[in-house]
Write an enzyme that holds these catalytic residues in place. Structure first.
Site, PDB file in Angstrom:
ATOM      1  N   HIS A   6      17.655  15.101 116.737  1.00 39.93           N
ATOM      2  CA  HIS A   6      18.794  14.241 117.072  1.00 39.93           C
ATOM      3  C   HIS A   6      18.388  12.772 117.193  1.00 39.93           C
ATOM      4  O   HIS A   6      19.250  11.916 117.399  1.00 39.93           O
ATOM      5  CB  HIS A   6      19.437  14.711 118.379  1.00 39.93           C
ATOM      6  N   GLU A 111      18.774  29.035 120.408  1.00 40.39           N
ATOM      7  CA  GLU A 111      20.051  28.344 120.599  1.00 40.39           C
ATOM      8  C   GLU A 111      21.116  28.830 119.625  1.00 40.39           C
ATOM      9  O   GLU A 111      22.147  28.185 119.455  1.00 40.39           O
ATOM     10  CB  GLU A 111      19.854  26.829 120.472  1.00 40.39           C
ATOM     11  N   ASP A 137      23.769  24.220 123.010  1.00 42.62           N
ATOM     12  CA  ASP A 137      24.047  24.817 121.706  1.00 42.62           C
ATOM     13  C   ASP A 137      24.217  26.327 121.817  1.00 42.62           C
ATOM     14  O   ASP A 137      25.048  26.917 121.116  1.00 42.62           O
ATOM     15  CB  ASP A 137      22.924  24.491 120.717  1.00 42.62           C
TER      16      ASP A 137
END
Length: 215
Positions: A6, A111, A137
């Site tokens: 990210h 996740e 997530d």
């Protein structure tokens, strides 16, 4: 933890952050954006001492990624000495490869629903050292988005802790909530990641501003 899933880090910035971390005896771990040879091998050559693999769905993915992170005979990582991972010094090839295979830390992220369902097979892959829950997530994947205390999510997390114990891996979690992280640490998490540098800065800035306005 250098989050390049990210984040927007370049190979150069990963190398610089890893070099400084190693100098102050902090282990640099890079979360790669995709499970490719380029992302994993370059991060390790740049000085990362661990790799985090996001959004795992199968043991096959994990085997392929671990093979990239390990030198022969355990994997297929290419050898280049005199780089950041050897502190820019010449090194014995055989000893360096053996040490890297022994010490490089591999974290798989749990996740996705598929990862929870395949925990035993995923954690059986040689070279997996830890399994880190991404609760945000995972909650989304399990149909309970944003509900960090939902029983469905908690059961999946507890199942991961038990599977880690059974397979000799370290259970891990990342949250943005100190109290939640502390609770999971009491419940068996061995590695705990909390918030981000930006999150801590924002919280401190808000607290200071609120104190001044309140005064």
């Amino acid at each position: 933890l250098i989050d390049n899933e990210h984040g927007t880090f370049t190979t150069e910035s990963i190398a610089e952050l890893s070099r400084i971390a190693r100098l102050v005896e902090v282990t640099p771990i890079v979360r790669v954006p995709v499970l490719t040879y380029e992302q994993i091998a370059q991060a390790l050559d740049a000085g990362a001492q661990g790799i985090m693999l996001p959004r795992i769905t199968s043991a096959e993915e994990v085997r392929a990624a671990v093979a990239i992170a390990k030198y022969p005979p355990e994997g297929r990582r290419g050898s280049a000495m005199g780089r950041a991972h050897t502190n820019f010094r010449a090194a014995d090839v055989v000893e360096t490869m053996a040490a890297a295979n022994r010490e490089t830390f591999v974290i798989v992220q749990i996740e996705t629903r598929e990862a929870v369902e395949g925990l035993d097979e995923i954690l059986s892959v040689p070279g997996v050292d830890a399994a880190l829950i991404g609760p945000n997530d995972l909650a989304i994947a399990l149909g309970v988005p944003g509900r960090m205390r939902d029983p469905v999510l908690e059961q999946a997390i507890e199942r991961t802790i038990e599977a880690c114990r059974a397979h000799g891996a370290l259970p891990a979690i990342h949250t943005n909530d100190v109290a939640l992280s502390a609770d999971w640490a009491r419940r068996g998490m061995r590695l705990v990641s909390i918030s981000t540098e930006m999150g801590f800065l924002q919280a401190a800035g808000k607290a200071a501003a609120d104190a001044v306005r309140g005064g």
